[in-house]
Structure formats: structure tokens, C-alpha cells
Scaffold this motif. Sequence first.
Motif, PDB file in Angstrom:
ATOM      1  N   ASN A  32      12.022  -7.232   4.027  1.00 34.02           N
ATOM      2  CA  ASN A  32      11.855  -5.952   4.713  1.00 34.02           C
ATOM      3  C   ASN A  32      10.597  -6.038   5.566  1.00 34.02           C
ATOM      4  O   ASN A  32       9.485  -5.821   5.096  1.00 34.02           O
ATOM      5  CB  ASN A  32      11.753  -4.830   3.671  1.00 34.02           C
ATOM      6  CG  ASN A  32      11.800  -3.470   4.299  1.00 34.02           C
ATOM      7  OD1 ASN A  32      11.862  -3.333   5.518  1.00 34.02           O
ATOM      8  ND2 ASN A  32      11.747  -2.450   3.466  1.00 34.02           N
ATOM      9  N   ILE A  33      10.760  -6.382   6.844  1.00 38.37           N
ATOM     10  CA  ILE A  33       9.650  -6.578   7.770  1.00 38.37           C
ATOM     11  C   ILE A  33       9.476  -5.320   8.614  1.00 38.37           C
ATOM     12  O   ILE A  33      10.438  -4.797   9.176  1.00 38.37           O
ATOM     13  CB  ILE A  33       9.907  -7.792   8.681  1.00 38.37           C
ATOM     14  CG1 ILE A  33      10.092  -9.057   7.858  1.00 38.37           C
ATOM     15  CG2 ILE A  33       8.786  -7.964   9.687  1.00 38.37           C
ATOM     16  CD1 ILE A  33       8.871  -9.562   7.171  1.00 38.37           C
ATOM     17  N   CYS A  53       3.304  -6.706   1.309  1.00 37.56           N
ATOM     18  CA  CYS A  53       1.932  -6.833   1.803  1.00 37.56           C
ATOM     19  C   CYS A  53       1.373  -5.486   2.249  1.00 37.56           C
ATOM     20  O   CYS A  53       0.166  -5.260   2.172  1.00 37.56           O
ATOM     21  CB  CYS A  53       1.878  -7.827   2.959  1.00 37.56           C
ATOM     22  SG  CYS A  53       2.163  -9.523   2.451  1.00 37.56           S
ATOM     23  N   MET A  54       2.241  -4.590   2.725  1.00 42.60           N
ATOM     24  CA  MET A  54       1.767  -3.264   3.117  1.00 42.60           C
ATOM     25  C   MET A  54       1.255  -2.489   1.920  1.00 42.60           C
ATOM     26  O   MET A  54       0.339  -1.668   2.036  1.00 42.60           O
ATOM     27  CB  MET A  54       2.895  -2.479   3.796  1.00 42.60           C
ATOM     28  CG  MET A  54       3.190  -2.937   5.197  1.00 42.60           C
ATOM     29  SD  MET A  54       4.641  -2.170   5.906  1.00 42.60           S
ATOM     30  CE  MET A  54       4.181  -0.456   5.895  1.00 42.60           C
ATOM     31  N   ARG A  55       1.834  -2.736   0.724  1.00 37.88           N
ATOM     32  CA  ARG A  55       1.424  -2.004  -0.473  1.00 37.88           C
ATOM     33  C   ARG A  55       0.060  -2.435  -0.976  1.00 37.88           C
ATOM     34  O   ARG A  55      -0.624  -1.677  -1.651  1.00 37.88           O
ATOM     35  CB  ARG A  55       2.460  -2.199  -1.579  1.00 37.88           C
ATOM     36  CG  ARG A  55       3.674  -1.381  -1.340  1.00 37.88           C
ATOM     37  CD  ARG A  55       4.763  -1.585  -2.343  1.00 37.88           C
ATOM     38  NE  ARG A  55       4.427  -2.295  -3.551  1.00 37.88           N
ATOM     39  CZ  ARG A  55       5.315  -2.672  -4.449  1.00 37.88           C
ATOM     40  NH1 ARG A  55       6.591  -2.419  -4.251  1.00 37.88           N
ATOM     41  NH2 ARG A  55       4.968  -3.309  -5.526  1.00 37.88           N
ATOM     42  N   THR A  56      -0.360  -3.659  -0.670  1.00 39.29           N
ATOM     43  CA  THR A  56      -1.663  -4.133  -1.132  1.00 39.29           C
ATOM     44  C   THR A  56      -2.706  -3.790  -0.077  1.00 39.29           C
ATOM     45  O   THR A  56      -2.693  -4.334   1.017  1.00 39.29           O
ATOM     46  CB  THR A  56      -1.638  -5.643  -1.392  1.00 39.29           C
ATOM     47  OG1 THR A  56      -1.295  -6.294  -0.184  1.00 39.29           O
ATOM     48  CG2 THR A  56      -0.633  -6.004  -2.459  1.00 39.29           C
ATOM     49  N   GLN A  61      -5.524  -3.532   6.684  1.00 36.79           N
ATOM     50  CA  GLN A  61      -6.274  -2.322   7.004  1.00 36.79           C
ATOM     51  C   GLN A  61      -5.526  -1.637   8.130  1.00 36.79           C
ATOM     52  O   GLN A  61      -5.545  -2.104   9.267  1.00 36.79           O
ATOM     53  CB  GLN A  61      -7.702  -2.659   7.433  1.00 36.79           C
ATOM     54  CG  GLN A  61      -8.560  -3.210   6.308  1.00 36.79           C
ATOM     55  CD  GLN A  61      -8.870  -2.158   5.268  1.00 36.79           C
ATOM     56  OE1 GLN A  61      -8.966  -0.977   5.584  1.00 36.79           O
ATOM     57  NE2 GLN A  61      -9.015  -2.576   4.031  1.00 36.79           N
ATOM     58  N   ARG A  62      -4.809  -0.554   7.812  1.00 33.90           N
ATOM     59  CA  ARG A  62      -4.002   0.129   8.827  1.00 33.90           C
ATOM     60  C   ARG A  62      -4.883   0.868   9.815  1.00 33.90           C
ATOM     61  O   ARG A  62      -5.900   1.435   9.464  1.00 33.90           O
ATOM     62  CB  ARG A  62      -3.065   1.132   8.168  1.00 33.90           C
ATOM     63  CG  ARG A  62      -1.884   0.516   7.538  1.00 33.90           C
ATOM     64  CD  ARG A  62      -0.977   1.606   7.122  1.00 33.90           C
ATOM     65  NE  ARG A  62       0.308   1.077   6.731  1.00 33.90           N
ATOM     66  CZ  ARG A  62       1.349   1.833   6.493  1.00 33.90           C
ATOM     67  NH1 ARG A  62       1.245   3.127   6.598  1.00 33.90           N
ATOM     68  NH2 ARG A  62       2.476   1.311   6.137  1.00 33.90           N
TER      69      ARG A  62
END
Length: 64
Positions: A32-33, A53-56, A61-62
Motif C-alpha cells: 500500500n504505497i 512506514c507512515m505509521r512510524t 516527518q510529515r
Amino acid sequence: MSNVCDICGKGEMAGMNVSHSHLKTKRKWKPNIQRVHAVVDGEVKSINVCTRCMRTNNKVQRAN
């Protein structure tokens, strides 16, 4: 869009569908990209990131 995460390198995996009669056909699993605006080296860039990786928070850093 590519199916590879820019952070961890996760990509497509290949395997087999196995039916009840044990017939096998090839198939693929895609990660899921998501396209995300993130801070990379002090600059805001858009990168391809898998949802794992988004969850970590320590990896991505968004940017708002």
C-alpha cells in the motif's frame, strides 16, 4: 507511480494462488504505497511511502 517504498524499499512480492484442487497460478502482492509530502534534509518533498512506514513517526516527518 512505482510500487516501491522510498524509505524501506518494500516492493511487489510474487507467489501462487492455490485452489482447492491444488492447481497453482501466479499472482502478485502489492504494498500500500501512498504519495506523501515529507521533510527530507530540511526540504519538503513528495515521496512514495508504504503505510507501515507512515505509521512510524521516527521515519517520516510529515509536512503540513
